[in-house]
Write a protein that holds these residues in place. Sequence first.
Motif, short mmCIF file in Angstrom:
data_model
loop_
_atom_site.label_atom_id
_atom_site.label_comp_id
_atom_site.label_asym_id
_atom_site.label_seq_id
_atom_site.Cartn_x
_atom_site.Cartn_y
_atom_site.Cartn_z
N GLU A 106 -1.36 20.82 -11.87
CA GLU A 106 -0.30 20.24 -12.70
C GLU A 106 0.02 18.83 -12.20
OE1 GLU A 106 2.87 23.01 -13.07
OE2 GLU A 106 4.08 21.64 -14.29
N LYS A 107 0.06 18.71 -10.86
CA LYS A 107 0.34 17.41 -10.25
C LYS A 107 -0.76 16.41 -10.56
CE LYS A 107 3.00 14.98 -7.42
NZ LYS A 107 3.00 15.10 -5.96
N ASN A 155 -3.39 25.89 -10.69
CA ASN A 155 -2.45 25.95 -9.57
C ASN A 155 -1.47 24.80 -9.69
OD1 ASN A 155 -3.98 23.67 -8.61
ND2 ASN A 155 -5.46 25.16 -7.83
N LYS A 156 -0.56 24.73 -8.72
CA LYS A 156 0.46 23.70 -8.78
C LYS A 156 -0.14 22.31 -8.65
CE LYS A 156 4.99 23.22 -7.14
NZ LYS A 156 5.76 23.20 -5.89
#
Lengths: 554, 321
Positions: A453-454, A449-450
Motif C-alpha cells: 500500500e505504501k 501487505n502494508k
Amino acid sequence: MKNWKRISMLVLATGLAASSLAGCGETKKPIDLNSKTPSIEVMTSANKTNSPGQESPVVQAIEKHLGEAMSEKYGKQYDKVILDIQWVVSTAYGEKVTAALGANEYPNVMLVTARNSSIIQNSKHGTFWDITDYFQKKDDKFKSEENPEGYVYPELAKANPVINKNISVDGRISGIYRARTIGRQGMTYRRDWVENLHKKGVLDFDEPKTLDDLDAMMKAFTENDPDGNGKKDTYGMIVTTFLDGPLNNLAIWMGSPNEWGYDEEAGEWKPWFMSEGYFDAMTKMREWYQAKYINKNMATMDANDWDSEFLNGYGGIQIDVADRARRNATNIAEKNPNAVVDVIGYVTDGDADPRVLPTTGYMGYYVLPHQTVETEEELDFVLSVLDECNSEEVVDLCNYGIEGTHYTLDENGKAKIISEDSLTKDYQDLNQFSMGLAGPYQLTTAYANKAAEKVQQVYDENEQWAVMNPMAPYTSDSYAMSGTQLDAIIAEAKTNYIIGNLDEAGYKKAIDQWLKMDGDLVCQDYTEAYENDKSNYKDGKLYIPETSKYKFRF
Amino acid sequence: MAKNAAAVAAPTAKKSKKWVQIKRDKWMYALLLPGTLYFIIFKIIPLWGIFISMKTYYAGVDFMEADWVGLSNFIKFFSSTSFIMLLKNTLIISAMNIVFFFPLPIILALLLNEIRLQWYKKALQTLVYVPHFVSMVVIASITFMLLKESSNDAQSGGAIFELVKRINGTGESWLGGKVAIYWVLLFQNIWKESGWGTIIFLAALAGVDVEQYEAAIVDGASRLQQLIYITVPAIMTTVVTMFILRMGSVLDTGYEQLILMQNSLNKSSTDTFDTYVYNIGRVDGNYGYSTAVGLFKSIVSLICIQSANRLAKHAGQAGLF
C-alpha cells in the motif's frame, strides 16, 4: 527410363530456380471501414510464448466492446472490431521493428520499443502519422457530461504531456505510449530497526526525512545493534554491482541533474556524473564505505544477492525501485515474523524541496504507418479504437480478464484473480498490448501487505517531484556506436572512487578519458539534437529552462 | 546422348560450334542454372548495396533521399573507441579457434583412421557428429546449467562450478569472467564442431593409396612411421586448403553463440565485429554505418585469404587458386 531421368532432372532444376526466385511478398489489405467487422492488425511485444488470439474469450469480449463503442461513435453498425494482434517475443522485438522498417511492410499499428536513430529518422521522414494535434482535438458534437470539453478522443486527451515530450521528435508526436509508473524509485528499509533504535534513544524518528536522518540511520544500523541480538552483525546499506540503483537516486536527492544538465559557466550540456551533486553523492558513499556502513564486497556482489542480504537481516537499506519493498515484505515474514519493511520515495537535502529520479514514464509507443493507415478517415477510426482501448472497461479486461470468469470482486471491490493456467492464458500479455495512459484506474487487486500500500503512495507522491531528463527525447549515434566502452569507463571509475581506489584527481582522469574516447561526440550529439528541436525555441531564441541549469565540478 | 546430339546438330550446322555444344549438354547447363542464379541473385546483385556504406541510411527511410557522406562512416568507425576493442576481441576469439580448435578435427580423423574394428569406427564416427546437430541455443543452456554460480551459500551452483569450487576453494565466475568466457566459447566450439570437421579429412584419408602402406610394411615401417611419412603428407593438401579457407573467415566469429553467452559483465570482451554489426544494423537499424563495418570485414577477409594462399604456394603447397 532415360527420359524420365531427364525430366525429373529438369523439374528439379527449374524447381530450385523458381523457389530461389519466389519472393515472400505479403500484401497488406487496408482497413475496411464498410465491413461490419473491420480488422486492425497490431504488432506488439509478448513476454509469454502462448499469448491469446481470436479464440480467447477475453479478446472476443474486447472486440465486441470495441464494436459497440464504434457503432455508437460513428452511427454505423459494427458487430465487432477485430484486433489481429501479432505477438512478437520481447527479446527479439527491436530486430522485428527494424525488419518491418527495412522491408517497408507494416501492420496498421506497430509498437516501437527502442528510440534509436532509425526510428527518429523515420519519424522525421514521415513514415508514421504525426498525431500531435489529435490528442486535444475537440468537436462540439462529442460534448457530454463525462466529456465536457468535447474531446474527439477523450481517453487520449488524458495523455501526460511530459511523457509525450519524451517520445517526441522535433516536438512532434508520432505515437501513443504505453504508460509506466514515473515515480517508481524509492528506498526500502527495516522500519522495525529504526523503531528499535528510536526507543533506545539512538535515533529521534521513525521514518527518515532528510539526508541527515539517512546518515544517522546508516551509522546506527551498523554500530548500535538494531536487531537487538547483542552482536555487531548488521550494516546500513546493501550495494551491489548495480551501483547505479543507489548512487543515481542519492545523486538526484543531493542535487544532481537527471542524466544531462546545462553548465551555464561553460555554456554547454554535460552528463550528470560531471556535476557537483553527483560528485557529492559519490563522496557521501565513499565516506559510508570507509566507515563500513556499506557491505565491503559492493564491487563484486551480484545484484541477484541484493534481496537475500536484506532478507537475512544483514543490511537494512536498499535504494532501488520502490516495489522491492512489496516483494521483500512478503518474503521476510517467513524468516523473521517481527521484521517490518517500509519504503519512502526520497529524503530531502535539509529544507530543500524533494527531488526524485523518475523513469521515462513509458515503455515503447504505438505508431501508425502511412503505408497501412492510408487516409485521414482510417486514421480517425484507428485512433478511436485505440482511444477506446484506454477506457476503463478494456483496460480491466486486459489486466484481469472477465469478471466472474477470471476474477471475482471481494468485499472492498478489489479484484481477486483466479489463478489457474487455463484461465490466465486467456488474457496474459494483453497488459502488454494495453496502453493504460488514462490511468489510474479504479479496479486493482488487494494489497498483499502494508508495504504494498505504501509503495502505491510512494509512486503517487514521487510523480510531482520528478526531476525530468531534458535529453530524454533525443538520442546519440555516437553513443549507440561506443556506448559499451563509454559506460564501462565511468562505471569503473565510480566504483573505484567509492571504494577508495581512486581520488578526485583519478576520477577526473577517467572523465577526461571518457571525453577523449568519443564522450565529447556524445555531448555534441545531444547538444545538436537539443538545438535542432524547434520546440526548444521561444521568440526565435534557444530556450534552456532554469531547471536544467546546474553546477558542474568537472 | 551422342545419338541425340548428332540428330540435333545435323540440321543446324550453320549455327556456331559453341551453340551446338550448349545444345548437346543442355541438361548439364540446366543443372548449372540454379547454382548460377543463386550466385547472381544472392551474391552479385546485392553488391550494389555497398553504396549503403557511403550514406547515412536508416531502415525504412527512402534510400534515394539518404545523404551521401562519402567515407565518413568508415572514418567514424576507425576512429571510434569501439574499433580497437572489437578488433582485439575478434582476434583473440579467432586466434584461439585457429590454434586450439583447428588441429582437433585432423587429430581426431587420424585417430579414427587408425581404428581397425570397422563397426566400432563407424559407431564412433556417427557419435562424434551428433553435437553438430544440436542447436547453439541448447548448448548455451547446457553451459549455463553446468557453470552457473550459486546465488547464495545455501544453494549450490552448476556441477562444474561446484567441482572447481571444491578443488580451489573459491568459486570462479566462468560466465561473467572477462577471460574465462573465451575458454567457455572455445570449448563449446570444440564440443560442437570438431566431430563434424573430421568428415573432410576422413574423405581425404580414404583416398590414400593402400599400396603405399603395403610397401612401407614390407620395408619394416612401424605404425607411427606410416602415419608420419604416408598419411600426414597425403592429407596435407586438404589441411592447407582448409587452413586457407579458415583464414578467409578470421574476422568471422558468428554472432549467435556470442549473443547467447553475452552478459553485462563479459560484454566488453565478447563484443566482436559480428555482434556489433548485428546490434547496430539489425537491431538499431543504422544500415549505413553497419554496412561500412561489414564491408571492412569483407576486405580484411579477402586480404587474409589471398596472403594465406600466397604463403601456401610459397611453401610449396598447391594453394587454392
